[in-house]
Scaffold this active site. Sequence first.
Site, mmCIF file in Angstrom:
data_model
loop_
_atom_site.group_PDB
_atom_site.id
_atom_site.type_symbol
_atom_site.label_atom_id
_atom_site.label_comp_id
_atom_site.label_asym_id
_atom_site.label_seq_id
_atom_site.Cartn_x
_atom_site.Cartn_y
_atom_site.Cartn_z
ATOM 1 N N ASN A 111 40.272 53.654 51.672
ATOM 2 C CA ASN A 111 41.311 53.852 52.682
ATOM 3 C C ASN A 111 42.422 54.706 52.104
ATOM 4 O O ASN A 111 42.685 54.678 50.911
ATOM 5 C CB ASN A 111 41.887 52.488 53.094
ATOM 6 N N HIS A 113 46.427 55.038 52.507
ATOM 7 C CA HIS A 113 47.536 54.276 53.072
ATOM 8 C C HIS A 113 48.845 54.990 52.770
ATOM 9 O O HIS A 113 49.130 55.309 51.608
ATOM 10 C CB HIS A 113 47.558 52.859 52.497
ATOM 11 N N ASP A 149 45.346 46.190 52.539
ATOM 12 C CA ASP A 149 46.043 47.154 51.679
ATOM 13 C C ASP A 149 46.250 46.620 50.267
ATOM 14 O O ASP A 149 47.181 47.036 49.563
ATOM 15 C CB ASP A 149 47.394 47.568 52.295
HETATM 16 N N1 NHR Z 1 40.823 45.862 56.556
HETATM 17 C C1 NHR Z 1 40.801 45.132 55.440
HETATM 18 N N2 NHR Z 1 40.116 43.988 55.476
HETATM 19 N N3 NHR Z 1 41.449 45.499 54.306
HETATM 20 C C2 NHR Z 1 42.169 46.625 54.286
HETATM 21 O O1 NHR Z 1 42.795 46.965 53.177
HETATM 22 C C3 NHR Z 1 42.253 47.444 55.454
HETATM 23 C C4 NHR Z 1 41.549 47.016 56.590
HETATM 24 C C5 NHR Z 1 41.605 47.754 57.783
HETATM 25 C C6 NHR Z 1 42.380 48.906 57.847
HETATM 26 C C7 NHR Z 1 44.044 50.470 56.886
HETATM 27 C C8 NHR Z 1 45.494 49.928 56.923
HETATM 28 C C9 NHR Z 1 46.504 50.995 56.538
HETATM 29 O O2 NHR Z 1 46.208 51.894 55.736
HETATM 30 C C10 NHR Z 1 43.113 49.314 56.738
HETATM 31 C C11 NHR Z 1 43.032 48.613 55.531
HETATM 32 C C12 NHR Z 1 45.711 48.722 60.506
HETATM 33 C C13 NHR Z 1 46.613 47.675 60.409
HETATM 34 C C14 NHR Z 1 46.985 46.831 61.611
HETATM 35 O O3 NHR Z 1 47.879 46.005 61.545
HETATM 36 C C15 NHR Z 1 47.158 47.390 59.164
HETATM 37 C C16 NHR Z 1 46.780 48.135 58.049
HETATM 38 C C17 NHR Z 1 45.866 49.175 58.164
HETATM 39 C C18 NHR Z 1 45.342 49.471 59.399
HETATM 40 N N4 NHR Z 1 46.299 47.003 62.775
HETATM 41 C C19 NHR Z 1 46.470 46.248 64.010
HETATM 42 C C20 NHR Z 1 45.349 45.214 64.183
HETATM 43 O O4 NHR Z 1 45.629 44.210 64.833
HETATM 44 C C21 NHR Z 1 46.446 47.155 65.209
HETATM 45 C C22 NHR Z 1 47.514 48.170 65.198
HETATM 46 C C23 NHR Z 1 47.296 49.302 66.198
HETATM 47 O O5 NHR Z 1 46.261 49.372 66.869
HETATM 48 O O6 NHR Z 1 48.202 50.173 66.275
HETATM 49 O O7 NHR Z 1 44.204 45.444 63.731
HETATM 50 O O8 NHR Z 1 47.667 50.910 56.947
HETATM 51 C C1 GAR Z 2 47.715 59.183 57.908
HETATM 52 O O1 GAR Z 2 49.042 59.456 57.543
HETATM 53 C C2 GAR Z 2 47.253 57.905 57.248
HETATM 54 O O2 GAR Z 2 47.778 57.726 55.957
HETATM 55 C C3 GAR Z 2 47.805 56.885 58.185
HETATM 56 O O3 GAR Z 2 47.647 57.442 59.474
HETATM 57 C C4 GAR Z 2 47.647 58.860 59.396
HETATM 58 C C5 GAR Z 2 46.394 59.370 60.039
HETATM 59 O O4 GAR Z 2 46.436 60.738 60.153
HETATM 60 N N1 GAR Z 2 47.078 55.660 58.095
HETATM 61 C C6 GAR Z 2 47.566 54.525 58.527
HETATM 62 O O5 GAR Z 2 48.713 54.402 58.922
HETATM 63 C C7 GAR Z 2 46.591 53.370 58.492
HETATM 64 N N2 GAR Z 2 47.214 52.238 59.064
HETATM 65 P P1 GAR Z 2 45.139 61.562 60.592
HETATM 66 O O6 GAR Z 2 44.514 60.867 61.777
HETATM 67 O O7 GAR Z 2 45.685 62.895 60.962
HETATM 68 O O8 GAR Z 2 44.201 61.630 59.399
#
Ligand code: NHR
Ligand code: GAR
Length: 216
Positions: A111, A113, A149
């Site tokens: 991922n 982040h 994360d």
């Molecule tokens: N899943 C696991 N188990 N572990 C990780 O480290 C993950 C993962 C899924 C996604 C990306 C992460 C980021 O880079 C990621 C890492 C979505 C949310 C979230 O709260 C948080 C972190 C990340 C991605 N999502 C909400 C949910 O309920 C929905 C939010 C929305 O749709 O806008 O899934 O930040």
């Molecule tokens: C990127 O900045 C990435 O780091 C972030 O969303 C953007 C996606 O851009 N990821 C998250 O916030 C995961 N929760 P992109 O669609 O243009 O690649």
Amino acid sequence: MSKPVKKLCVLISGNGSNLQAIIDEIAAKRLNAEVCGVISNRPQAYGLERAKAAGIPAVCLDHTQYDDRDTYDKALKLQIDEFGAEGVVLAGFMRILTPEFVNSFSGKLMNIHPSLLPKYKGLNTHQRAIDNGDSEHGVSVHFVTPELDGGPVIIQSRVPVFEDDTPSELAERVQEQERRIYPLVLSWYCDGRLVMRNNKAVLDEHELPESGYASD
Ligand code: NHR
Ligand code: GAR
């Protein structure tokens, strides 16, 4: 003889600029990979158009059409396996994944982040960095583990935060770095140089420190 290419499945939710950087890097022959499929959880994701334009199979699995996370993640896994993926790349994918899903791709799931982990796990990272008055911010690429994360960091890149920055200006500065470091990490992975071992990122048999490979 050149090594066989690795098949990567890229998961997106939106614009897909990281996806585009990966596609471009493969075209430039700097990344020994093939994007075997792109999956979005949102029908409107522009990244789906980018995939189609590059001749890559693009599928939307809309999470709102599934009863719960378990059912959704099972469908996701089926589609990824059908693409024959050897690595799964979260590139702006906005759905939290179940431990079952994550464990089934252990060491193959990465991922990007938008923060200097372990700072600012979760969402709205740019706003939070500004609100806290941070003078620097950045981005991390990490192996995904069930802890959100919280998986081992592979690389980080730092950017300055300026006094009058808006979240979107800061995001743009961070994303410029994203487009450089994600393809680089994937090239290590696809060349067999990068693995996850005992919950650590290991590059060329060297355990990477907690902040990952020093990129600056
Ligand atoms: N899943 C696991 N188990 N572990 C990780 O480290 C993950 C993962 C899924 C996604 C990306 C992460 C980021 O880079 C990621 C890492 C979505 C949310 C979230 O709260 C948080 C972190 C990340 C991605 N999502 C909400 C949910 O309920 C929905 C939010 C929305 O749709 O806008 O899934 O930040
Ligand atoms: C990127 O900045 C990435 O780091 C972030 O969303 C953007 C996606 O851009 N990821 C998250 O916030 C995961 N929760 P992109 O669609 O243009 O690649």
